[in-house]
Design an enzyme around this catalytic site. Sequence first.
Site, PDB file in Angstrom:
ATOM      1  N   SER A 255      50.571  60.109  34.505  1.00  0.00           N
ATOM      2  CA  SER A 255      51.415  59.381  35.449  1.00  0.00           C
ATOM      3  C   SER A 255      52.854  59.845  35.294  1.00  0.00           C
ATOM      4  O   SER A 255      53.182  60.606  34.384  1.00  0.00           O
ATOM      5  CB  SER A 255      51.322  57.889  35.172  1.00  0.00           C
ATOM      6  OG  SER A 255      52.002  57.619  33.962  1.00  0.00           O
ATOM      7  N   LYS A 256      53.681  59.353  36.180  1.00  0.00           N
ATOM      8  CA  LYS A 256      55.103  59.701  36.172  1.00  0.00           C
ATOM      9  C   LYS A 256      55.713  59.580  34.784  1.00  0.00           C
ATOM     10  O   LYS A 256      56.604  60.343  34.429  1.00  0.00           O
ATOM     11  CB  LYS A 256      55.860  58.756  37.109  1.00  0.00           C
ATOM     12  CG  LYS A 256      55.970  59.300  38.523  1.00  0.00           C
ATOM     13  CD  LYS A 256      56.971  58.479  39.294  1.00  0.00           C
ATOM     14  CE  LYS A 256      56.830  58.781  40.786  1.00  0.00           C
ATOM     15  NZ  LYS A 256      57.411  57.767  41.624  1.00  0.00           N
ATOM     16  N   ARG A 257      55.231  58.596  34.046  1.00  0.00           N
ATOM     17  CA  ARG A 257      55.822  58.338  32.736  1.00  0.00           C
ATOM     18  C   ARG A 257      55.730  59.535  31.784  1.00  0.00           C
ATOM     19  O   ARG A 257      56.550  59.703  30.892  1.00  0.00           O
ATOM     20  CB  ARG A 257      55.181  57.107  32.104  1.00  0.00           C
ATOM     21  CG  ARG A 257      56.217  56.069  31.780  1.00  0.00           C
ATOM     22  CD  ARG A 257      55.678  54.846  31.106  1.00  0.00           C
ATOM     23  NE  ARG A 257      54.427  54.393  31.667  1.00  0.00           N
ATOM     24  CZ  ARG A 257      53.452  53.889  30.944  1.00  0.00           C
ATOM     25  NH1 ARG A 257      53.567  53.822  29.637  1.00  0.00           N
ATOM     26  NH2 ARG A 257      52.346  53.476  31.519  1.00  0.00           N
TER      27      ARG A 257
END
Length: 484
Positions: A255-257
């Site tokens: 994910s973006k994280r």
Amino acid sequence: MSKVRTRFAPSPTGRMHVGNLRSALYEFLIAKHEDGDFMLRIEDTDQERFVEGAVDIIYRTLEKTGLKHDEGPDKDGGYGPYVQSERMKTGIYMKYAKELVEKGEAYYCFCDKERLSSLKTEVVEGKEIMLYDKHCLHLSKEEVEANLAAGKPFVIRQNIPNEGTTTFHDELYGDITVENAELDDMILIKSDGYPTYNFANVVDDHTMNITHVVRGNEYLSSSPKYQRLYDAFGWESPVYIHLPLITDENHKKLSKRSGHSSFEDLLEQGFLTEAVVNYIALLGWSPEDNREIFTLDELIKEFDYHRISKSPAVFDYTKLKWMNGEYIKAMDFDAFYEMAEPYLKETIKKDLDLKKIAAMVKTRIEVFPDIAEHIDFFEELPEYDISMYTHKKMKTNAETSLEVLKDVLPLLEAQEDFSNDALYATLLKYVEEKGVKNGYVMWPIRTAVSGKQMTPGGATELMEVLGKEESIARIKKGIELLQA
Ligand code: GLU
């Protein structure tokens, strides 16, 4: 068999996620492996998720990665329009939805938000799902018509029986059978008149003659519902290929994280497009041998979708960096220099020969931003500890180093030709006269001119770039430090 036709069907919702790029790549490879057509379709029916500029990102990514589409909004192949909002205006989705209503496979639903929010929900795969209670299925034809005539807002839902099972086939997962009672009466046409993805993907893939559908396995659980639509229309379904999840190193969905979940992130972090494409090809697919480096053309030749794995693919950033380094090593120097120059200039403000420095780092970096840490000492001699002069294998220490530096200082001052070769010849002569090993002399010199333990070149290469004046100043500084 009919010509293979695949499609990349992104929703313009922002950056190009690595998972989407992988779908595009596999779709492209499946088509090209069979000399088929690869099509681009923009799925913009979810107006709430639409992000300005995201369509440009899609085009730019396909262009940059070499995944050339044969058909799309900008290239008519006779199956247009290729943008779902434009397809909607042709009335195609409503026409097919009404056909399903006629067949009893779908129905109008006029339930308002309040009623819907009072319905029971269930948690399926971590998501809260509402199973619609078929309230509106029981409206009479007259009631439906009166509601429509009164302009009451409506959606059209798929009618899935509560009994029986539905089976569909996925190339990787085989036959999957589910209880119909587990499938919700999903919305096909929304109250704003737009189709949902769930409906549009079926209508479009069929009417655009798509033979292979490749997508992330988050769509696997909805596929029985799509299969029911194909069956209701009497259409042959395409070959389904649901790709494994891509996870980060902690086995969580990428994910973006993670900071590197999109193609743009990776480019900003200094990765080469070719390396990224190559790496992404291996996120779930592998060739028969253990080969890892492939050009796009080689992938087209080798790609056999039967070899796609079902197990989650871990996005290994370290491995991608390694691969990028391999691509940098193989790069033609001029192309490398063009990309490296901004990074070199960022660190080096002095008038030094950047091409020579570039040549030194080319084989040592994995990504372009690595350049800085390899070359910062050229700009300015860092502070260093004299313990660095001590090297067991080279048999050097502070004392031997001081002696060597004092000896070579006048030689360097007398040296007119400060090229690498000439400097090397001079120092080699000294080495021979002294009867020591090369390192005994080169180690302290390299330490003095760089202040670093690791440098992208040897002592004489560094001095050539630094020039006579600066090299001598640094040798003197070394002597000073060692005498203190
Ligand atoms: N628009 C969908 C997405 O971006 C496409 C899924 C599919 O390829 O069918 O996730």
